[in-house]
Design a protein around this motif. Structure first.
Motif, PDB file in Angstrom:
ATOM      1  N   GLU A  57      -9.900 -31.465  -3.548  1.00  0.00           N
ATOM      2  CA  GLU A  57      -7.932 -31.299  -3.288  1.00  0.00           C
ATOM      3  C   GLU A  57      -7.397 -30.259  -4.094  1.00  0.00           C
ATOM      4  O   GLU A  57      -6.456 -29.802  -3.569  1.00  0.00           O
ATOM      5  CB  GLU A  57      -7.928 -32.539  -4.709  1.00  0.00           C
ATOM      6  CG  GLU A  57      -7.746 -32.952  -6.206  1.00  0.00           C
ATOM      7  CD  GLU A  57      -9.647 -32.420  -5.996  1.00  0.00           C
ATOM      8  OE1 GLU A  57     -10.043 -32.725  -7.806  1.00  0.00           O
ATOM      9  OE2 GLU A  57     -10.775 -33.602  -5.295  1.00  0.00           O
ATOM     10  N   GLU A  58      -8.613 -29.273  -4.450  1.00  0.00           N
ATOM     11  CA  GLU A  58      -8.455 -27.956  -5.212  1.00  0.00           C
ATOM     12  C   GLU A  58      -8.245 -27.051  -4.450  1.00  0.00           C
ATOM     13  O   GLU A  58      -7.624 -25.596  -4.376  1.00  0.00           O
ATOM     14  CB  GLU A  58      -8.747 -27.971  -5.988  1.00  0.00           C
ATOM     15  CG  GLU A  58      -9.214 -28.892  -7.816  1.00  0.00           C
ATOM     16  CD  GLU A  58      -7.872 -29.053  -8.171  1.00  0.00           C
ATOM     17  OE1 GLU A  58      -6.944 -27.879  -8.590  1.00  0.00           O
ATOM     18  OE2 GLU A  58      -7.963 -30.017  -8.513  1.00  0.00           O
TER      19      GLU A  58
ATOM     20  N   ASP B 131      -7.502 -25.244   0.089  1.00  0.00           N
ATOM     21  CA  ASP B 131      -6.716 -25.203   1.212  1.00  0.00           C
ATOM     22  C   ASP B 131      -7.874 -24.330   2.499  1.00  0.00           C
ATOM     23  O   ASP B 131      -7.422 -25.295   2.985  1.00  0.00           O
ATOM     24  CB  ASP B 131      -5.374 -25.017   1.190  1.00  0.00           C
ATOM     25  CG  ASP B 131      -4.492 -25.489   0.145  1.00  0.00           C
ATOM     26  OD1 ASP B 131      -4.171 -26.752   0.068  1.00  0.00           O
ATOM     27  OD2 ASP B 131      -4.600 -24.701  -0.543  1.00  0.00           O
TER      28      ASP B 131
ATOM     29  N   LYS C 147     -10.366 -28.751   6.560  1.00  0.00           N
ATOM     30  CA  LYS C 147     -10.025 -27.174   4.915  1.00  0.00           C
ATOM     31  C   LYS C 147     -10.734 -26.368   6.814  1.00  0.00           C
ATOM     32  O   LYS C 147     -11.332 -25.883   7.046  1.00  0.00           O
ATOM     33  CB  LYS C 147     -10.718 -27.268   4.242  1.00  0.00           C
ATOM     34  CG  LYS C 147     -11.367 -27.681   3.300  1.00  0.00           C
ATOM     35  CD  LYS C 147     -10.081 -28.778   2.902  1.00  0.00           C
ATOM     36  CE  LYS C 147     -10.261 -29.269   1.382  1.00  0.00           C
ATOM     37  NZ  LYS C 147      -9.134 -29.757   0.609  1.00  0.00           N
TER      38      LYS C 147
END
Length: 361
Positions: A90-91, A93, A116
């Motif tokens: 979640e940290e 992209d 991703k």
């Protein structure tokens, strides 16, 4: 044609379509914390508005955290296994994959499973077969093969000059890229290990630059290769190409004559010769503010114009282009399929040297 006028009209970021938003940056996970990531990519991303590094991935979380501290990067540090397990997903992209060549595939596979985007260093993998698997794994996610010359202003001007007919029909390409890997990384460099680098050391890591840059400028694909190689220094006993001289035949009867060596003076050049003119970039391929683009035309090439370019960080501009494509939702020019073509050309070069004959790509 006045090259200076074209240069004056040229915007270094002619590819840019969107404005970066510092409040909504593209967040990178950096995978593989060797000298290139630490000394080149991390500072490049830090200098570019609208992108940032939020996760560092290395052999141990302790090393990743140490690099974050030493580079003043506010990032989470995790190890490779944790990345594959989806830690810190979640940290970030997008993933920047800068491991040894033979380890690109598993990280692209995991990034794809996590949905991703990927910026993958060149060459795409260690073999064409593994590169094919990488292309298949990346289907459905944005992926870019990290060809930094595609966003280099001098190369983009050269491409525009060619497209506008400045040199007529292309006849030949000449180029070289050399460096001393023993000075840079020592005799234990993974680039000298075929299990990690692929079939050789010099063509895979350096020769790929003129091969691909000529493809980009001329928009012509490689069709065949011929080559000779030598290795005499003890550090190169496991690879055939301490020095490689090779020919790449492109579509339309254009031949590139190239040299690559991992045991020579740091040097690079690119020359494209046409029926009506010539383009020459020197130095080429490195981050070097001495780079000049020369355009010669007229009978016997008596008319020559030279332009300089504002210094750009090639890695910064490459990352910015990648981010711009993601923000704009458009296709990336140098995608994984593009990188696969070069893998096939590279393998043809090594096969040609081994067999002593022309090999089709």
């Amino acid at each position: 044609m006045d090259i200076a006028d074209l240069a004056d009209d040229f915007t270094a970021r002619d590819w840019q379509r969107t404005e970066p938003d510092p409040d909504d940056p593209l967040r990178f996970a950096m995978i593989g914390l060797g000298w290139w990531t630490v000394e080149e990519m991390l500072p490049a991303v830090a200098a570019e508005p609208g992108i940032e590094t939020t996760v560092l991935v290395s052999s141990t979380a302790e090393k990743a955290e140490r690099v974050a501290s030493e580079t003043h990067t506010d990032a989470v540090g995790i190890d490779y296994d944790a990345f594959h397990d989806g830690a810190a997903a979640e940290e970030y992209d997008a993933a920047y994959v800068c491991t040894p060549n033979a380890l690109h595939l598993p990280y692209v596979e995991t990034a794809s499973e996590l949905d991703k985007a990927v910026l993958c260093e060149k060459p795409l993998e260690s073999t064409a077969e593994r590169a094919e698997r990488l292309v298949a794994a990346a289907e459905g996610i944005p992926i870019m093969t990290a060809y930094r010359m595609h966003t280099d202003p001098a190369i983009r001007v050269a491409k525009r000059l060619y497209e506008e007919g400045a040199i007529g029909d292309p006849v030949a390409v000449q180029g070289h890229m050399t460096q001393d890997v023993l000075y840079i990384a020592g005799a234990d460099s993974w680039r000298l290990n075929p299990d990690l680098a692929g079939p050789g050391a010099s063509v895979t890591d350096l020769g790929i630059y003129p091969i691909n840059t000529a493809r980009f400028v001329l928009d012509r694909e490689p069709v065949a290769a011929q080559a000779t190689m030598t290795s005499s220094h003890e550090a190169f006993e496991d690879v055939p190409d301490e020095v490689a001289n090779f020919l790449i035949e492109y579509e339309g009867d254009v031949t590139g004559s190239y040299t690559a060596s991992q045991h020579a003076q740091l040097s690079g050049s690119l020359r494209i010769i046409g029926t009506e003119g010539e383009l020459r970039l020197e130095p080429a391929f490195f981050n070097d503010d001495r780079a000049r683009l020369h355009y010669r035309t007229g009978e016997a090439g008596i008319s020559e114009q030279t332009i300089t370019f504002p210094t750009v960080d090639q890695m910064q501009v490459e990352a910015a282009y990648f981010a711009d494509c993601l923000r704009d939702g458009r296709e990336i020019e140098a995608d994984a399929a593009h990188g696969l073509v070069d893998m096939r050309a590279i393998e043809a070069v090594y096969e040609a040297a081994e067999r002593g004959e022309r090999v089709a790509v």
